[in-house]
Motif scaffolding. Structure first.
Motif, short mmCIF file in Angstrom:
data_model
loop_
_atom_site.label_atom_id
_atom_site.label_comp_id
_atom_site.label_asym_id
_atom_site.label_seq_id
_atom_site.Cartn_x
_atom_site.Cartn_y
_atom_site.Cartn_z
N TRP A 144 0.83 -1.14 0.15
CA TRP A 144 0.01 -0.02 0.16
C TRP A 144 0.90 1.19 0.01
CZ3 TRP A 144 -4.80 -0.65 -1.18
CH2 TRP A 144 -5.44 -2.05 -0.92
N GLY A 145 2.11 1.08 -0.08
CA GLY A 145 3.00 2.30 -0.34
C GLY A 145 3.64 2.71 1.04
N TYR A 146 3.44 1.90 2.17
CA TYR A 146 3.88 2.38 3.49
C TYR A 146 5.06 1.83 4.01
CZ TYR A 146 -0.36 5.50 3.44
OH TYR A 146 -1.24 6.47 3.32
N GLU A 147 6.06 2.46 4.88
CA GLU A 147 7.16 1.91 5.57
C GLU A 147 6.53 0.93 6.61
OE1 GLU A 147 10.26 1.70 4.39
OE2 GLU A 147 9.88 2.79 2.62
N LEU A 148 7.20 -0.25 6.95
CA LEU A 148 6.96 -0.78 8.28
C LEU A 148 7.10 0.10 9.45
CD1 LEU A 148 6.34 -3.76 9.22
CD2 LEU A 148 8.72 -3.79 9.30
N PRO A 149 6.12 -0.17 10.52
CA PRO A 149 6.48 0.61 11.75
C PRO A 149 7.77 0.19 12.25
CG PRO A 149 4.21 -0.33 11.53
CD PRO A 149 5.00 -0.69 10.52
N PHE A 150 8.47 1.26 12.96
CA PHE A 150 9.78 0.67 13.59
C PHE A 150 9.75 1.31 15.08
CE2 PHE A 150 9.98 4.63 11.31
CZ PHE A 150 10.71 5.59 11.88
N THR A 151 10.79 0.96 15.79
CA THR A 151 11.27 1.66 17.06
C THR A 151 12.11 2.62 17.04
OG1 THR A 151 12.57 -0.13 17.47
CG2 THR A 151 10.32 -0.43 18.19
N THR A 152 12.37 3.49 17.70
CA THR A 152 13.44 4.27 17.82
C THR A 152 13.90 4.46 19.32
OG1 THR A 152 11.82 6.18 18.35
CG2 THR A 152 12.21 5.80 15.89
N ASP A 153 15.19 5.10 19.40
CA ASP A 153 15.75 5.53 20.69
C ASP A 153 15.11 6.74 21.17
OD1 ASP A 153 17.48 3.24 20.39
OD2 ASP A 153 18.87 4.63 19.30
N GLU A 154 14.16 7.35 20.52
CA GLU A 154 13.49 8.72 21.13
C GLU A 154 12.53 8.32 22.31
OE1 GLU A 154 11.65 10.51 18.07
OE2 GLU A 154 13.42 10.90 16.86
N PRO A 155 12.32 9.15 23.19
CA PRO A 155 11.35 8.80 24.39
C PRO A 155 9.74 8.55 23.69
CG PRO A 155 12.50 10.83 24.88
CD PRO A 155 12.83 10.32 23.39
N HIS A 156 9.11 7.64 24.42
CA HIS A 156 8.09 6.89 23.84
C HIS A 156 6.89 7.22 24.96
CE1 HIS A 156 9.46 4.37 20.56
NE2 HIS A 156 10.60 4.16 21.12
N ASP A 157 5.87 7.31 24.26
CA ASP A 157 4.30 7.52 25.08
C ASP A 157 4.38 6.29 25.79
OD1 ASP A 157 1.88 7.96 26.16
OD2 ASP A 157 0.81 8.26 24.31
N GLU A 158 4.42 6.12 27.43
CA GLU A 158 4.31 4.97 27.95
C GLU A 158 2.80 4.24 27.71
OE1 GLU A 158 4.87 5.55 32.32
OE2 GLU A 158 6.79 6.05 31.77
N ALA A 159 1.95 5.11 27.33
CA ALA A 159 0.53 4.46 27.13
C ALA A 159 0.47 3.58 25.73
CB ALA A 159 -0.33 5.42 26.71
N SER A 160 1.62 3.71 24.89
CA SER A 160 1.64 2.98 23.57
C SER A 160 2.65 1.59 23.94
CB SER A 160 2.46 3.61 22.74
OG SER A 160 1.63 4.77 22.19
N ALA A 161 3.27 1.56 25.11
CA ALA A 161 4.17 0.34 25.40
C ALA A 161 3.10 -0.79 25.50
CB ALA A 161 5.05 0.63 26.47
N VAL A 162 3.78 -1.99 25.39
CA VAL A 162 3.28 -3.33 25.88
C VAL A 162 4.09 -3.96 27.15
CG1 VAL A 162 3.21 -5.75 25.03
CG2 VAL A 162 2.37 -4.20 23.59
N ARG A 163 3.25 -4.17 28.02
CA ARG A 163 3.65 -4.90 29.30
C ARG A 163 3.32 -6.35 29.65
NH1 ARG A 163 3.35 0.75 29.71
NH2 ARG A 163 5.11 1.94 30.65
N ILE A 164 4.22 -7.11 29.46
CA ILE A 164 3.72 -8.50 29.56
C ILE A 164 4.56 -9.01 30.75
CG2 ILE A 164 3.44 -10.87 28.55
CD1 ILE A 164 2.63 -9.42 25.98
N TYR A 165 4.05 -9.89 31.45
CA TYR A 165 4.89 -10.62 32.63
C TYR A 165 5.66 -11.70 31.75
CZ TYR A 165 6.00 -13.78 36.31
OH TYR A 165 6.65 -14.51 37.26
#
Length: 297
Positions: free
Chosen positions: A63-84
């Motif tokens: 569809w003409g888009y790049e794959l989502p990626f991680t960066t070293d920049e600060p992230h919104d904690e609400a977007s993080a996955v937290r799993i035991y």
């Protein structure tokens, strides 16, 4: 943190601990999130993660888009996955992803060694080798799922699949992920899309690796269905895949990728209008009369 919030954390954490004792699971990561394995991480985990990543790249790239990626920049904690993580008895935190100038949650992939094992954990469902679950994991779709999958998967975008699934299936599910992420910032409700549009998008995306014989079969299936049925009626079972791929392929060929995506809002809110606009010429593209038959299913 408020007392209520603290209580919620304790409840969830306790759930992770309890579930890990009932049905053991193990975690590994992939570039777009985390993979949950029943029992333990297999030897082929890295190979599967690579296949999964390539499938996601194909789905977004189509569809003409790049794959989502991680960066070293600060992230919104609400977007993080937290799993035991049972292996370390600590919480694994997977940061959010950057995509299309915004932050999105990672994807939790439940990878089972085979479809029988997947069904044993997920219950008696209509899974066809895989399933895309926008958050949270749908209890109505999986009422008999083992309790641990609720604890691990609740609140996140999930893909449930057999790790033996072929590339076509993985691309299909990643295309659903793309569709949802494309719709969200535009205030389009993706689960209001007609099933044949949602599945058609995914089927067209994975057609890049489809066997040519399957393409012929799908076209014949769409032709046979449309010969006696209309889009304004119901599309039962697996037919929505073949019909959807045929219709979406026609729309993309006619409008182009970007302009087709631009029709998704109307497909969610004015489906009848979109059918009036496009069904007749789509039928002609199948070598059928433009008029829809009256004996809809």
């Amino acid at each position: 943190m408020s007392a209520l919030a603290f209580a919620c954390v304790v409840i969830v954490w306790t759930g992770f601990l309890a579930s890990s004792q009932v049905v053991p699971y193990a975690l590994s990561t992939w570039p777009c999130g985390v993979i949950v394995w029943p029992n333990e991480v297999p030897d082929y985990a890295d190979d599967f993660a690579q296949r999964l990543t390539e499938a996601a790249e194909t789905a977004f790239g189509f569809w003409g888009y790049e794959l989502p990626f991680t960066t070293d920049e600060p992230h919104d904690e609400a977007s993080a996955v937290r799993i035991y993580n049972p292996a370390t008895q600590t919480e694994l935190v997977v940061p959010g992803l950057t995509w299309n100038d915004r932050e999105i949650p990672p994807v939790v992939v439940f990878a089972f060694p085979g479809e029988l094992t997947m069904r044993a954990v997920m219950g008696n469902t209509d899974l066809y080798g895989a399933f895309w679950c926008p958050r949270p994991l749908d209890r109505d779709l999986f009422p008999d799922a083992k309790s641990w999958i609720w604890d691990v998967g609740t609140g996140y975008c999930n893909i449930v699949c057999a790790s033996s699934a072929d590339d076509e299936i993985l691309i299909h599910e990643c295309a659903h992920w793309f569709t949802y992420q494309w719709c969200y910032p535009r205030r389009i409700v993706p689960h209001h899309l007609p099933d044949y549009i949602m599945e058609g998008i995914a089927e067209l995306t994975c057609a890049v690796v489809e066997d040519p014989n399957d393409k012929v079969y799908d076209r014949l299936s769409a032709y046979s269905w449309a010969k006696h049925s209309c889009l304004s009626g119901s599309i039962q079972g697996v037919m929505r895949y073949a019909v959807g791929e045929s219709l979406v392929s026609y729309l993309v060929d006619t409008l182009g990728l970007d302009d087709f995506l631009g029709t998704l809002r109307n497909w969610t809110t004015r489906t009848w209008l979109m059918i009036d606009l496009y069904e007749a010429e789509w039928r002609v593209s199948l070598d059928l009369p433009s008029d829809c038959p009256n004996d809809t299913e």
